[in-house]
Design a protein around this motif. Structure first.
Motif, short mmCIF file in Angstrom:
data_model
loop_
_atom_site.label_atom_id
_atom_site.label_comp_id
_atom_site.label_asym_id
_atom_site.label_seq_id
_atom_site.Cartn_x
_atom_site.Cartn_y
_atom_site.Cartn_z
N UNK A 1 -4.77 13.79 -13.77
CA UNK A 1 -4.20 13.55 -12.45
C UNK A 1 -3.01 12.64 -12.53
N UNK A 2 -3.03 11.59 -11.69
CA UNK A 2 -1.89 10.70 -11.60
C UNK A 2 -1.56 9.99 -12.90
N UNK A 3 -2.53 9.84 -13.78
CA UNK A 3 -2.28 9.15 -15.04
C UNK A 3 -2.01 10.09 -16.20
N UNK A 4 -2.11 11.41 -15.93
CA UNK A 4 -1.94 12.37 -16.99
C UNK A 4 -3.07 12.24 -18.01
N UNK A 5 -2.84 12.74 -19.22
CA UNK A 5 -3.86 12.59 -20.27
C UNK A 5 -3.26 12.21 -21.62
N UNK A 6 -1.97 11.82 -21.62
CA UNK A 6 -1.33 11.42 -22.87
C UNK A 6 -2.00 10.19 -23.47
N UNK A 7 -2.47 9.30 -22.60
CA UNK A 7 -3.14 8.08 -23.09
C UNK A 7 -4.39 8.45 -23.87
N UNK B 1 1.25 4.36 -21.63
CA UNK B 1 1.29 5.78 -21.28
C UNK B 1 1.14 6.03 -19.78
N UNK B 2 0.43 5.15 -19.07
CA UNK B 2 0.08 5.43 -17.67
C UNK B 2 0.60 4.40 -16.68
N UNK B 3 1.38 3.42 -17.13
CA UNK B 3 1.96 2.42 -16.23
C UNK B 3 0.91 1.71 -15.38
#
Length: 491
Positions: A88-94, A400-402
Motif C-alpha cells: 500500500x502506501x509504504x510499498x514493499x521495497x523495504x 525505503x518508506x519515509x
C-alpha cells in the motif's frame, strides 16, 4: 501502510508516555530532533471467516535448526520463508531489503508476495491450514486480527518480545520499543499482532494553496468552515474524503468526538458504554460538525464515490483544500504530488468547549505484522520479526518508506524525510502528551464496519446525525452482548 484500513493501514489505531493515552512522545521527539521523521498506519474494515489454528508444535523438522545464544529460535540454514506484504502506501521495497539481509545472515531464501488483496489471497490459505510464515496484514482487504485470533490462527508473540534485543542482548526486545505501541496488537492481554509503524492521523492540506489564498491553518471548526466556504466560492472543494472507504471520514468524526469529550468520551466507545454515542454530547457535536460540511455543500464533488487513491489524486490537483488521512499519505502519493505542493499535516480543529486542545492528535502504532500459528517455518519467522525490531532494519524501513517505526531511537542520524512527514514531526512535538488512540477498530472489526457503514450513509445524506448516532450505538450494544468483549477494557 496505506490506509490502515482502507488500503493502507492502515490499520485499522497506542499509548502515552506511561499509558495508553499518548504514545512515547518523548522518545519520538528525541529521534525526530535529529532526523525529522514520523510514520504511518493501519486499520481494517473487512470481516472474514476463518477456520481453526494450531501452535508451535506444527513446526516441521525441515525448518528447525539448533538453537543457541546467537540463534535463539533455531533458524535452519537452507530453509525457506514465505513472506506476504501489504503493498500500500509504504510499498514493499523495504521488505525486499529485509529479506535480502535475512538471506545474507541466515542463508534462508524468501518467497515474497506484495499485494493489496490480503483477504483474497490469504483467506483460502488460512482455511486450508497452509498460511504464510509472516504477514503484513493491512489495508482495505485486511483479515481482521480479532477474527484470526478467535479462530486460533495467530501466534502469541511473547516469545519474540521476550527474546534478547539484537542491538543490546542485555535487554528484551519489548524494552526497546516506544511505550504503549504494543497495545494496539493485543487481544485478551496477549500481543498477537506487531503494529510496526508509528503513525499520526488528522487533516492534510497544500501549503502552496494556502499561501495563494492567504489562508492560515484553522484551529477552530468555525475557521475550518470559513475556509471551506471561501474555497467553494472559488469552485474548490472544502473537504475531500475517500468515499469508498469510510474509515477515512471516521478519522474526522472520531477525532472530533475525542477532542470534544476528552479521553473519557473515547474510552466510553472502546469500553462499549451504553451511552457511548446516544446520550453523549461529544458524539452528537462531532457528527453534527461533519454533517454541516455535507449540508453546506463543502465536500469535493464526487468524493463520496471515489477510492482513496482517486480522491487523493484529485486533492493533489488542488480540487479540494483538506483531506483526512494518516501519516502514510505522503509516501503513498509520491507520484501524484506536484513538486511545489508543500504537503502539510495538521491536527483536527476543535469545536467550542473542547476538553482537548487544538494541538492534540490521534497517534499510535499501525501496520500489523502477524505470524500465523500454523506457519511452516516458525523459527525463521520469529527471527525475522526480531530483526525487524533492530536499529538496522528500522533504518532500512525509514529509508525505503519515509516513516518511523516503533523502535526507540530506531533510525540512524542522517536519514531525511519529505516535507509532509517533517510536518507530522512538528505537529507531534507540539502535541506533547496530548495524544489519544481508539482501540475498538482492532478489538471489534464488526462494530467498526457497522460504524463505517453508517458514516457512508451520512456523507451521502441518506441519513442525518441522529440516525448515525442510533446506528453507531446499536453497533456498540450488539458488540457488548458478546461475552468475549468483557476481556478487553481500558481503564
Amino acid at each position: 501502510m496505506g490506509s490502515t484500513t482502507a488500503e493502507n493501514d492502515h490499520g485499522p489505531e497506542g499509548a502515552g508516555t506511561t499509558d495508553l493515552e499518548g504514545v512515547g512522545r518523548r522518545d519520538l521527539i528525541k529521534r525526530s530532533a535529529a532526523l525529522g521523521l514520523i510514520t504511518v498506519p493501519t486499520m481494517s474494515f473487512l470481516s472474514a471467516c476463518a477456520s481453526g489454528g494450531g501452535g508451535d508444535d506444527d513446526t516441521s523438522e525441515d525448518t528447525q535448526g539448533e538453537a543457541s545464544e546467537s540463534n535463539p529460535f533455531g533458524v535452519k540454514k537452507g530453509s525457506k520463508l514465505d513472506v506476504v506484504i501489504f503493498k500500500g502506501g509504504y510499498g514493499d521495497a523495504y521488505a525486499k531489503a529485509w529479506e535480502a539481509a535475512f538471506q545474507k545472515k541466515w542463508g534462508v531464501t524468501s518467497t515474497h508476495t506484495g499485494t493489496q488483496e490480503i483477504t483474497g489471497k490469504l483467506q483460502p490459505r488460512f482455511n486450508a491450514g497452509n498460511p504464510p510464515d509472516i504477514v503484513d496484514d493491512s489495508g482495505a482487504q485486511q483479515i481482521p486480527i480479532d477474527v484470526l485470533y478467535k479462530n486460533g490462527q495467530l501466534l502469541d508473540l511473547a516469545e519474540v518480545l521476550d527474546s534478547p534485543s539484537i542491538d543490546d542482548p542485555s535487554k528484551k526486545v519489548r524494552d526497546t520499543l516506544i511505550p504503549g505501541t504494543l497495545d494496539a496488537g493485543m487481544q485478551e492481554n496477549k500481543v498477537v499482532a506487531l503494529n510496526y509503524i508509528y503513525t499520526v492521523w488528522g487533516l492534510w492540506y497544500s501549503g502552496k494553496l494556502f499561501k495563494e489564498n492567504g489562508w492560515e491553518e484553522p484551529k477552530t471548526w468555525a475557521d475550518f468552515l470559513t475556509i471551506c466556504k471561501e474555497a467553494k466560492a472559488k469552485e474548490i472543494g472544502g473537504l475531500a474524503h475517500q468515499g469508498k472507504y469510510p474509515y477515512y471520514i471516521n478519522v474526522a468524526i472520531m477525532d472530533l468526538i475525542a477532542k470534544t469529550g476528552g479521553l473519557e468520551a473515547m474510552k466510553a466507545i472502546d469500553n462499549l458504554d451504553p451511552k457511548a454515542f446516544v446520550g453523549s454530547d461529544a458524539a452528537k457535536a462531532g457528527v453534527e460538525a461533519i454533517y454541516e460540511v455535507v449540508e453546506k455543500g463543502y465536500l469535493m464533488p464526487g468524493t463520496n464515490g471515489l477510492t482513496h487513491t482517486e480522491s487523493q489524486a484529485r486533492w493533489n490537483q488542488y480540487k479540494a483544500v483538506f483531506i483526512t488521512s494518516g501519516s502514510w499519505l505522503e509516501n503513498e502519493q509520491l507520484t501524484q504530488t506536484p513538486d511545489d505542493f508543500e504537503m502539510t499535516f495538521m491536527p483536527m480543529p476543535v469545536l467550542p468547549d473542547s476538553v482537548m486542545p487544538f494541538e492534540a492528535i490521534r497517534a499510535g502504532s499501525g501496520e500489523p505484522f502477524i505470524i500465523p500459528a500454523k506457519a511452516k517455518n516458525l523459527p525463521a519467522a520469529k527471527e525475522f520479526m526480531r530483526m525487524m525490531l533492530s536499529r538496522e532494519w528500522s533504518t532500512l524501513f525509514a529509508k525505503e518508506a519515509n516513516s518511523l517505526t516503533i523502535v526507540k531511537d530506531g533510525v540512524d542520524t542522517g536519514v531525511s524525510l519529505r516535507p509532509g512527514t517533517q510536518s507530522t514531526v512538528e505537529v507531534s512535538k507540539a502535541a506533547g502528551d496530548n495524544t489519544f488512540r481508539y482501540l475498538y477498530t482492532e478489538w471489534y472489526s464488526e462494530m467498526d464496519t457497522a460504524i463505517q457503514n453508517a458514516s457512508n450513509e451520512l456523507m451521502a445524506k441518506r441519513i442525518q446525525p441522529a440516525e448515525w448516532l442510533k446506528r453507531a450505538q446499536a453497533a456498540v450494544d450488539k458488540q457488548a452482548k458478546d461475552p468475549d468483549s468483557k476481556k478487553n477494557r481500558r481503564d
